[in-house]
Write a protein that holds these residues in place. Structure first.
Motif, mmCIF file in Angstrom:
data_model
loop_
_atom_site.group_PDB
_atom_site.id
_atom_site.type_symbol
_atom_site.label_atom_id
_atom_site.label_comp_id
_atom_site.label_asym_id
_atom_site.label_seq_id
_atom_site.Cartn_x
_atom_site.Cartn_y
_atom_site.Cartn_z
ATOM 1 N N ASN A 89 0.848 -1.196 0.000
ATOM 2 C CA ASN A 89 0.000 0.000 0.000
ATOM 3 C C ASN A 89 0.881 1.244 0.000
ATOM 4 O O ASN A 89 2.086 1.155 0.254
ATOM 5 C CB ASN A 89 -0.999 -0.006 1.179
ATOM 6 C CG ASN A 89 -0.337 0.022 2.533
ATOM 7 O OD1 ASN A 89 0.507 0.878 2.816
ATOM 8 N ND2 ASN A 89 -0.709 -0.920 3.398
ATOM 9 N N PRO B 144 -7.007 2.158 3.979
ATOM 10 C CA PRO B 144 -8.295 1.731 4.530
ATOM 11 C C PRO B 144 -8.694 2.651 5.689
ATOM 12 O O PRO B 144 -7.841 3.329 6.265
ATOM 13 C CB PRO B 144 -8.010 0.310 5.033
ATOM 14 C CG PRO B 144 -6.541 0.275 5.267
ATOM 15 C CD PRO B 144 -5.939 1.217 4.257
ATOM 16 N N ALA C 64 -8.106 -0.878 10.621
ATOM 17 C CA ALA C 64 -7.709 -2.284 10.547
ATOM 18 C C ALA C 64 -7.646 -2.862 11.951
ATOM 19 O O ALA C 64 -7.679 -2.124 12.941
ATOM 20 C CB ALA C 64 -6.353 -2.414 9.861
ATOM 21 N N LYS C 65 -7.526 -4.181 12.015
ATOM 22 C CA LYS C 65 -7.270 -4.863 13.283
ATOM 23 C C LYS C 65 -5.766 -4.984 13.450
ATOM 24 O O LYS C 65 -5.055 -5.295 12.502
ATOM 25 C CB LYS C 65 -7.876 -6.271 13.275
ATOM 26 C CG LYS C 65 -9.364 -6.297 13.372
ATOM 27 C CD LYS C 65 -9.852 -7.738 13.446
ATOM 28 C CE LYS C 65 -11.359 -7.761 13.579
ATOM 29 N NZ LYS C 65 -11.873 -9.135 13.664
ATOM 30 N N ARG D 19 -2.866 -7.140 14.679
ATOM 31 C CA ARG D 19 -2.660 -8.562 14.977
ATOM 32 C C ARG D 19 -1.222 -8.807 15.406
ATOM 33 O O ARG D 19 -0.324 -8.046 15.032
ATOM 34 C CB ARG D 19 -2.987 -9.413 13.763
ATOM 35 C CG ARG D 19 -4.429 -9.290 13.302
ATOM 36 C CD ARG D 19 -4.684 -10.200 12.102
ATOM 37 N NE ARG D 19 -5.850 -9.812 11.344
ATOM 38 C CZ ARG D 19 -7.086 -10.195 11.614
ATOM 39 N NH1 ARG D 19 -7.330 -10.954 12.643
ATOM 40 N NH2 ARG D 19 -8.087 -9.807 10.860
ATOM 41 N N ASP E 173 2.049 -7.514 13.617
ATOM 42 C CA ASP E 173 1.802 -6.425 12.673
ATOM 43 C C ASP E 173 2.595 -5.170 13.035
ATOM 44 O O ASP E 173 2.689 -4.794 14.204
ATOM 45 C CB ASP E 173 0.317 -6.050 12.638
ATOM 46 C CG ASP E 173 -0.520 -7.019 11.830
ATOM 47 O OD1 ASP E 173 0.046 -7.891 11.147
ATOM 48 O OD2 ASP E 173 -1.761 -6.890 11.882
ATOM 49 N N CYS F 32 2.204 -1.326 12.142
ATOM 50 C CA CYS F 32 1.155 -0.458 11.605
ATOM 51 C C CYS F 32 1.495 1.013 11.818
ATOM 52 O O CYS F 32 2.360 1.357 12.618
ATOM 53 C CB CYS F 32 -0.178 -0.758 12.291
ATOM 54 S SG CYS F 32 -0.805 -2.415 12.011
ATOM 55 N N TYR G 274 -10.217 -3.898 16.144
ATOM 56 C CA TYR G 274 -10.266 -2.898 15.081
ATOM 57 C C TYR G 274 -10.035 -1.497 15.649
ATOM 58 O O TYR G 274 -10.557 -1.155 16.707
ATOM 59 C CB TYR G 274 -11.628 -2.951 14.387
ATOM 60 C CG TYR G 274 -11.800 -1.912 13.312
ATOM 61 C CD1 TYR G 274 -11.397 -2.168 12.010
ATOM 62 C CD2 TYR G 274 -12.356 -0.673 13.598
ATOM 63 C CE1 TYR G 274 -11.555 -1.217 11.018
ATOM 64 C CE2 TYR G 274 -12.516 0.289 12.614
ATOM 65 C CZ TYR G 274 -12.111 0.007 11.325
ATOM 66 O OH TYR G 274 -12.258 0.957 10.353
ATOM 67 N N ILE H 14 -3.291 1.598 9.941
ATOM 68 C CA ILE H 14 -2.937 1.184 8.577
ATOM 69 C C ILE H 14 -1.789 0.177 8.640
ATOM 70 O O ILE H 14 -0.722 0.495 9.164
ATOM 71 C CB ILE H 14 -2.514 2.404 7.726
ATOM 72 C CG1 ILE H 14 -3.621 3.466 7.726
ATOM 73 C CG2 ILE H 14 -2.153 1.972 6.313
ATOM 74 C CD1 ILE H 14 -3.175 4.810 7.190
ATOM 75 N N PRO H 15 -1.979 -1.034 8.114
ATOM 76 C CA PRO H 15 -0.909 -2.028 8.118
ATOM 77 C C PRO H 15 0.276 -1.583 7.255
ATOM 78 O O PRO H 15 0.093 -1.100 6.138
ATOM 79 C CB PRO H 15 -1.563 -3.277 7.519
ATOM 80 C CG PRO H 15 -3.030 -3.050 7.627
ATOM 81 C CD PRO H 15 -3.226 -1.566 7.555
ATOM 82 N N HIS I 78 4.400 -7.109 8.278
ATOM 83 C CA HIS I 78 4.148 -8.181 9.239
ATOM 84 C C HIS I 78 5.469 -8.867 9.551
ATOM 85 O O HIS I 78 6.195 -9.267 8.642
ATOM 86 C CB HIS I 78 3.133 -9.185 8.711
ATOM 87 C CG HIS I 78 2.757 -10.204 9.735
ATOM 88 N ND1 HIS I 78 1.844 -9.926 10.732
ATOM 89 C CD2 HIS I 78 3.208 -11.444 9.963
ATOM 90 C CE1 HIS I 78 1.741 -10.992 11.515
ATOM 91 N NE2 HIS I 78 2.565 -11.922 11.061
#
Length: 118
Positions: free
Chosen positions: A21, A59, A62-63, A65, A68, A70, A87, A92-93, A96
């Protein structure tokens, strides 16, 4: 093409795969970065970046996780999750982390170098 970054924490190298992204690519353009991570809510390590990242086409949220990396747009900070989180609007991710996150949970505050992987 998959882009990789690495986080160096207390001599340990953690590999991470960059998200596809615009915000992640903007983050990649800032590297390398030396940051002080601070614990937040016993769920994540956070640090402020030298400038805000683009949120074009990002987006709404986001969640977070486990593993992650972010960007939390409302505060302009990096968030690295060592526990799952629900959430959040504005999250924004970016990447990972592949593998063990033990180095991130060793202290409330720690130094990290984030760089492009070769």
């Amino acid at each position: 093409m998959t882009m990789k970054i690495q986080l160096v924490v207390k001599g340990e190298r953690l590999s991470a795969t960059l998200a596809d992204n615009r915000t992640a690519r903007d983050f990649y353009a800032l590297l390398p970065q030396r940051l002080t991570l601070k614990d937040y809510a016993q769920t994540e390590k956070i640090a402020y970046l030298p400038r805000k990242l683009t949120t074009d086409s990002a987006p709404e949220g986001a969640k977070g996780r486990l593993g992650d990396v972010c960007y939390y747009a409302p505060w302009g900070n990096l968030a690295i999750f060592y526990r799952d989180f629900g959430y959040a609007a504005g999250l924004i991710p970016l990447a990972h982390i592949d593998g063990d996150l033990g180095a991130l949970t060793m202290a409330d505050s720690l130094e990290v170098v984030i760089e492009a992987a070769e």
